[in-house]
Design an enzyme around this catalytic site. Structure first.
Site, PDB file in Angstrom:
ATOM      1  N   ARG A  77      40.801  44.355  41.525  1.00  0.00           N
ATOM      2  CA  ARG A  77      41.515  43.063  41.503  1.00  0.00           C
ATOM      3  C   ARG A  77      41.866  42.683  40.063  1.00  0.00           C
ATOM      4  NH1 ARG A  77      37.202  39.129  40.727  1.00  0.00           N
ATOM      5  NH2 ARG A  77      35.175  40.064  41.101  1.00  0.00           N
TER       6      ARG A  77
ATOM      7  N   GLY B 175      37.426  48.662  36.982  1.00  0.00           N
ATOM      8  CA  GLY B 175      37.528  47.274  37.433  1.00  0.00           C
ATOM      9  C   GLY B 175      38.886  46.985  38.034  1.00  0.00           C
TER      10      GLY B 175
ATOM     11  N   SER C  33      39.082  40.314  24.190  1.00  0.00           N
ATOM     12  CA  SER C  33      39.394  38.948  24.636  1.00  0.00           C
ATOM     13  C   SER C  33      39.542  38.059  23.412  1.00  0.00           C
ATOM     14  CB  SER C  33      38.250  38.417  25.502  1.00  0.00           C
ATOM     15  OG  SER C  33      38.375  37.023  25.703  1.00  0.00           O
TER      16      SER C  33
ATOM     17  N   TYR D  25      29.324  37.385  25.817  1.00  0.00           N
ATOM     18  CA  TYR D  25      30.683  37.915  26.067  1.00  0.00           C
ATOM     19  C   TYR D  25      31.463  38.054  24.756  1.00  0.00           C
ATOM     20  CZ  TYR D  25      35.281  38.037  28.491  1.00  0.00           C
ATOM     21  OH  TYR D  25      36.532  38.365  28.967  1.00  0.00           O
ATOM     22  N   ALA D  26      31.357  37.049  23.878  1.00  0.00           N
ATOM     23  CA  ALA D  26      32.069  37.113  22.588  1.00  0.00           C
ATOM     24  C   ALA D  26      31.566  38.294  21.764  1.00  0.00           C
ATOM     25  CB  ALA D  26      31.876  35.806  21.818  1.00  0.00           C
TER      26      ALA D  26
ATOM     27  N   LYS E 279      32.936  41.481  23.350  1.00  0.00           N
ATOM     28  CA  LYS E 279      34.378  41.660  23.155  1.00  0.00           C
ATOM     29  C   LYS E 279      34.731  41.921  21.683  1.00  0.00           C
ATOM     30  CE  LYS E 279      35.914  41.413  27.366  1.00  0.00           C
ATOM     31  NZ  LYS E 279      36.203  42.696  28.060  1.00  0.00           N
TER      32      LYS E 279
HETATM   33  P1  NAP Z   1      37.971  40.033  37.495  1.00  0.00           P
HETATM   34  O1  NAP Z   1      39.098  39.444  38.306  1.00  0.00           O
HETATM   35  O2  NAP Z   1      36.628  39.397  37.587  1.00  0.00           O
HETATM   36  O3  NAP Z   1      37.877  41.588  37.831  1.00  0.00           O
HETATM   37  C1  NAP Z   1      36.907  42.391  37.195  1.00  0.00           C
HETATM   38  C2  NAP Z   1      36.673  43.620  38.038  1.00  0.00           C
HETATM   39  O4  NAP Z   1      35.665  44.412  37.374  1.00  0.00           O
HETATM   40  C3  NAP Z   1      36.135  43.279  39.433  1.00  0.00           C
HETATM   41  O5  NAP Z   1      36.819  44.019  40.431  1.00  0.00           O
HETATM   42  C4  NAP Z   1      34.676  43.680  39.332  1.00  0.00           C
HETATM   43  O6  NAP Z   1      34.084  44.119  40.538  1.00  0.00           O
HETATM   44  C5  NAP Z   1      34.756  44.845  38.361  1.00  0.00           C
HETATM   45  N1  NAP Z   1      33.427  45.167  37.819  1.00  0.00           N
HETATM   46  C6  NAP Z   1      32.477  44.305  37.389  1.00  0.00           C
HETATM   47  N2  NAP Z   1      31.389  44.962  36.986  1.00  0.00           N
HETATM   48  C7  NAP Z   1      31.649  46.274  37.175  1.00  0.00           C
HETATM   49  C8  NAP Z   1      30.885  47.459  36.972  1.00  0.00           C
HETATM   50  N3  NAP Z   1      29.639  47.410  36.471  1.00  0.00           N
HETATM   51  N4  NAP Z   1      31.439  48.656  37.280  1.00  0.00           N
HETATM   52  C9  NAP Z   1      32.694  48.706  37.804  1.00  0.00           C
HETATM   53  N5  NAP Z   1      33.470  47.622  38.017  1.00  0.00           N
HETATM   54  C10 NAP Z   1      32.935  46.408  37.722  1.00  0.00           C
HETATM   55  O7  NAP Z   1      38.326  40.022  35.940  1.00  0.00           O
HETATM   56  P2  NAP Z   1      39.734  39.979  35.162  1.00  0.00           P
HETATM   57  O8  NAP Z   1      40.007  38.562  34.845  1.00  0.00           O
HETATM   58  O9  NAP Z   1      40.750  40.794  35.865  1.00  0.00           O
HETATM   59  O10 NAP Z   1      39.305  40.675  33.784  1.00  0.00           O
HETATM   60  C11 NAP Z   1      39.511  42.062  33.520  1.00  0.00           C
HETATM   61  C12 NAP Z   1      39.114  42.347  32.079  1.00  0.00           C
HETATM   62  O11 NAP Z   1      39.870  41.512  31.203  1.00  0.00           O
HETATM   63  C13 NAP Z   1      37.648  42.062  31.777  1.00  0.00           C
HETATM   64  O12 NAP Z   1      37.157  43.007  30.847  1.00  0.00           O
HETATM   65  C14 NAP Z   1      37.702  40.692  31.149  1.00  0.00           C
HETATM   66  O13 NAP Z   1      36.581  40.462  30.329  1.00  0.00           O
HETATM   67  C15 NAP Z   1      39.001  40.772  30.378  1.00  0.00           C
HETATM   68  N6  NAP Z   1      39.599  39.473  30.083  1.00  0.00           N
HETATM   69  C16 NAP Z   1      40.004  38.615  31.058  1.00  0.00           C
HETATM   70  C17 NAP Z   1      40.578  37.392  30.716  1.00  0.00           C
HETATM   71  C18 NAP Z   1      41.034  36.382  31.741  1.00  0.00           C
HETATM   72  O14 NAP Z   1      41.466  35.290  31.354  1.00  0.00           O
HETATM   73  N7  NAP Z   1      41.003  36.676  33.028  1.00  0.00           N
HETATM   74  C19 NAP Z   1      40.735  37.050  29.374  1.00  0.00           C
HETATM   75  C20 NAP Z   1      40.308  37.948  28.394  1.00  0.00           C
HETATM   76  C21 NAP Z   1      39.754  39.158  28.762  1.00  0.00           C
HETATM   77  P3  NAP Z   1      33.325  43.073  41.518  1.00  0.00           P
HETATM   78  O15 NAP Z   1      34.408  42.274  42.134  1.00  0.00           O
HETATM   79  O16 NAP Z   1      32.603  43.950  42.496  1.00  0.00           O
HETATM   80  O17 NAP Z   1      32.411  42.282  40.647  1.00  0.00           O
END
Ligand code: NAP
Length: 252
Positions: free
Chosen positions: A15, A12, A141, A153-154, A157
């Site tokens: 971005r 992932g 998370s 999601y909860a 995680k």
């Molecule tokens: P994000 O900006 O939505 O980026 C997630 C990335 O994962 C995207 O590039 C997405 O690709 C990719 N992805 C989704 N499904 C996939 C798959 N099946 N195989 C390969 N890649 C895939 O999310 P983020 O905020 O950076 O979050 C990253 C991680 O941190 C996640 O696990 C999220 O649950 C966790 N997290 C985030 C937050 C927050 O506040 N942002 C808080 C707690 C935990 P596409 O663009 O093609 O969909």
């Protein structure tokens, strides 16, 4: 001490938190496989790493697909070398209140977060065992503690935390650590999408979240990347099976 050259996989990583983590690990001297659903979408992260003098490879793979995960790990091993660092970061949201949550909302979130972490960890562990050294970090998370509209999601995680602790127990004897990082509110497309779904302006959404955060600001992807950087470092070898909340305070 300079960290010896290692090969890392960050899922992932096109971005958000994954991108920042890939860039940080590359700056730390690791060769980084930038994995995301669409290989083309990884180009930006790879170019940024190359421009900074690092080594990176774009790899397209759906983390929930066993065949694609196997092929991705084989390709990384062939083109960069055996991967001994794995960051399970790929994630999706399918938020809804329980009574409106569909089977697909549930299955999709479980498949990407839990099956994805399982498949990648299983595929890379052989390389780590062979090397007698490895680092696995999986993104949990603060939602693992419970969050309205996020039963799927909860659960996923929280599952990541149990998965992590079990890997730590099973793999420790091979010099492999497994830890989990549990971010709170981090400014990424994911939180922007949540604001949009709720019909809230993102600036207002961030301001409301910040009011609940003890350090008085929202998190940035680099906050998480810096924590992952420590956990995969040589010096973190006695830290395993832990969940580190990166939330600007003790809880969400
Ligand atoms: P994000 O900006 O939505 O980026 C997630 C990335 O994962 C995207 O590039 C997405 O690709 C990719 N992805 C989704 N499904 C996939 C798959 N099946 N195989 C390969 N890649 C895939 O999310 P983020 O905020 O950076 O979050 C990253 C991680 O941190 C996640 O696990 C999220 O649950 C966790 N997290 C985030 C937050 C927050 O506040 N942002 C808080 C707690 C935990 P596409 O663009 O093609 O969909």
């Amino acid at each position: 001490m300079t960290q010896p050259s290692r090969v890392a996989i960050v899922t992932g990583a096109a971005r958000g938190i994954g991108e920042a983590t890939a860039r940080k690990l590359a700056a730390d001297g690791l060769a980084v496989a930038v994995v995301d659903l669409d290989e083309g979408a990884c180009a930006n992260t790879v170019t940024e790493i190359h421009d900074a003098g690092g080594t990176a490879l774009a790899v397209g793979a759906d983390v929930s697909d066993p065949g694609q995960v196997t092929a991705a790990v084989e390709r990384v091993a062939a083109e960069l070398g055996p991967p001994t660092v794995l960051v399970n970061n790929a994630g999706v949201l399918r938020d809804n209140l329980l009574f409106k949550m569909t089977d697909d909302d549930w299955e999709t979130v479980m498949a990407v977060h839990l099956r994805g972490a399982f498949l990648f960890s299983r595929a890379v562990q052989k390389h780590m065992v062979d090397a007698g050294w490895g680092r696995i970090v999986s993104l949990s998370s603060t939602s693992a503690l419970g969050n309205r509209g996020q039963a799927n999601y909860a659960a996923a995680k929280a599952g990541i935390q149990g998965f992590t602790k079990t890997l730590a127990i099973e793999l420790g004897r091979f010099g492999i650590t497994a830890n989990s990082v549990a971010p709170g509110f981090i400014v990424t497309d994911m939180t922007a999408a949540t604001a949009a779904r709720m019909g809230v302006d993102f600036a207002d959404f961030e301001k409301a979240a910040t009011g609940q955060i003890p350090v008085g600001r929202a998190g940035r992807p680099e906050d998480v990347a810096n924590t992952v950087s420590f956990l995969v470092s040589e010096g973190a070898g006695f830290v395993s099976g832990q969940v580190i909340y990166v939330a600007g305070g003790p809880r969400a």
